[in-house]
Write an enzyme that holds these catalytic residues in place. Structure first.
Site, PDB file in Angstrom:
ATOM      1  CG  ASN A  87      -1.915  -1.121   1.222  1.00  0.00           C
ATOM      2  OD1 ASN A  87      -2.477  -1.436   0.181  1.00  0.00           O
ATOM      3  ND2 ASN A  87      -2.134  -1.750   2.362  1.00  0.00           N
ATOM      4  CD  GLN A  94       2.687   3.661   3.185  1.00  0.00           C
ATOM      5  OE1 GLN A  94       2.623   4.228   2.099  1.00  0.00           O
ATOM      6  NE2 GLN A  94       3.832   3.386   3.786  1.00  0.00           N
ATOM      7  CG  HIS A 100       4.247  -2.085   5.519  1.00  0.00           C
ATOM      8  ND1 HIS A 100       4.230  -0.726   5.747  1.00  0.00           N
ATOM      9  CD2 HIS A 100       2.959  -2.454   5.357  1.00  0.00           C
ATOM     10  CE1 HIS A 100       2.977  -0.298   5.741  1.00  0.00           C
ATOM     11  NE2 HIS A 100       2.182  -1.318   5.482  1.00  0.00           N
ATOM     12  CG  HIS A 102       0.426  -6.007   3.649  1.00  0.00           C
ATOM     13  ND1 HIS A 102      -0.216  -6.069   4.862  1.00  0.00           N
ATOM     14  CD2 HIS A 102       0.565  -4.690   3.375  1.00  0.00           C
ATOM     15  CE1 HIS A 102      -0.464  -4.842   5.304  1.00  0.00           C
ATOM     16  NE2 HIS A 102      -0.003  -3.985   4.417  1.00  0.00           N
TER      17      HIS A 102
HETATM   18  P1  5GP Z   1      -0.792  -0.628   5.874  1.00  0.00           P
HETATM   19  O1  5GP Z   1      -2.251  -0.337   5.951  1.00  0.00           O
HETATM   20  O2  5GP Z   1       0.052   0.544   6.340  1.00  0.00           O
HETATM   21  O3  5GP Z   1      -0.366  -1.156   4.545  1.00  0.00           O
HETATM   22  O4  5GP Z   1      -0.548  -1.817   6.870  1.00  0.00           O
HETATM   23  C1  5GP Z   1      -0.026  -1.684   8.136  1.00  0.00           C
HETATM   24  C2  5GP Z   1      -0.081  -3.057   8.762  1.00  0.00           C
HETATM   25  O5  5GP Z   1       0.720  -3.049   9.909  1.00  0.00           O
HETATM   26  C3  5GP Z   1      -1.487  -3.476   9.195  1.00  0.00           C
HETATM   27  O6  5GP Z   1      -1.812  -4.711   8.581  1.00  0.00           O
HETATM   28  C4  5GP Z   1      -1.375  -3.603  10.705  1.00  0.00           C
HETATM   29  O7  5GP Z   1      -2.152  -4.660  11.227  1.00  0.00           O
HETATM   30  C5  5GP Z   1       0.108  -3.810  10.918  1.00  0.00           C
HETATM   31  N1  5GP Z   1       0.604  -3.304  12.188  1.00  0.00           N
HETATM   32  C6  5GP Z   1       0.385  -2.069  12.712  1.00  0.00           C
HETATM   33  N2  5GP Z   1       1.008  -1.942  13.899  1.00  0.00           N
HETATM   34  C7  5GP Z   1       1.644  -3.123  14.122  1.00  0.00           C
HETATM   35  C8  5GP Z   1       2.465  -3.603  15.206  1.00  0.00           C
HETATM   36  O8  5GP Z   1       2.716  -2.924  16.194  1.00  0.00           O
HETATM   37  N3  5GP Z   1       2.939  -4.869  15.093  1.00  0.00           N
HETATM   38  C9  5GP Z   1       2.683  -5.651  14.003  1.00  0.00           C
HETATM   39  N4  5GP Z   1       3.207  -6.876  14.011  1.00  0.00           N
HETATM   40  N5  5GP Z   1       1.923  -5.235  12.983  1.00  0.00           N
HETATM   41  C10 5GP Z   1       1.403  -3.989  13.034  1.00  0.00           C
END
Ligand code: 5GP
Ligand code: ZN
Length: 114
Positions: A87, A94, A100, A102
């Site tokens: 994302n 994001q 990151h 996924h």
């Molecule tokens: P985004 O929406 O930014 O692509 O995804 C962020 C991801 O990071 C989400 O799937 C969320 O669950 C994960 N995430 C957020 N905070 C933490 C954390 O403290 N530890 C872990 N292991 N994952 C996290």
């Protein structure tokens, strides 16, 4: 002072289930899994989005693909299938501004994505 949650995970300031680690990257389970297998691969270096990866860091792509392949095998989804998601910025949703990747697997995904 860096308040980035993923930097803290990379620095082991927060306990997380780590699946893979080398000098530059770390892979760990997502805290809010959207599939039976859901983990994230991040560079240890703080890079906010894919847009911020410089051309000189193109080696990243190659390394990330090889880590995806390795960890998909390790988590048992290489044959059944998996999806990779990056994302980037607001429209993609994001939430964490530390690049990151996924990796999701262990169930069937629909297309087009929501
Ligand atoms: P985004 O929406 O930014 O692509 O995804 C962020 C991801 O990071 C989400 O799937 C969320 O669950 C994960 N995430 C957020 N905070 C933490 C954390 O403290 N530890 C872990 N292991 N994952 C996290
Ligand atoms: Zn960070």
């Amino acid at each position: 002072m860096n308040d980035c949650i993923f930097c803290k995970i990379a620095n082991k300031e927060i306990e997380t289930k780590i699946l893979y680690e080398d000098e530059q990257f770390i892979a760990f389970e997502d805290v809010n899994k959207q599939a039976p297998v859901h983990f994230l691969i991040i560079p240890k270096k703080h890079i906010e989005t894919l847009n911020d990866v410089s051309d000189s860091e193109n080696i990243f792509a190659q390394k990330i693909l090889s880590i995806i392949k390795k960890t998909a095998g390790q988590t048992g989804v290489a044959e059944t299938g998996y999806r990779i998601v990056i994302n980037c910025n607001r429209d993609a949703g994001q939430e964490v501004l530390h690049l990151h990747i996924h990796v999701l697997g262990g169930r069937t995904f629909s297309w087009p994505p929501g």
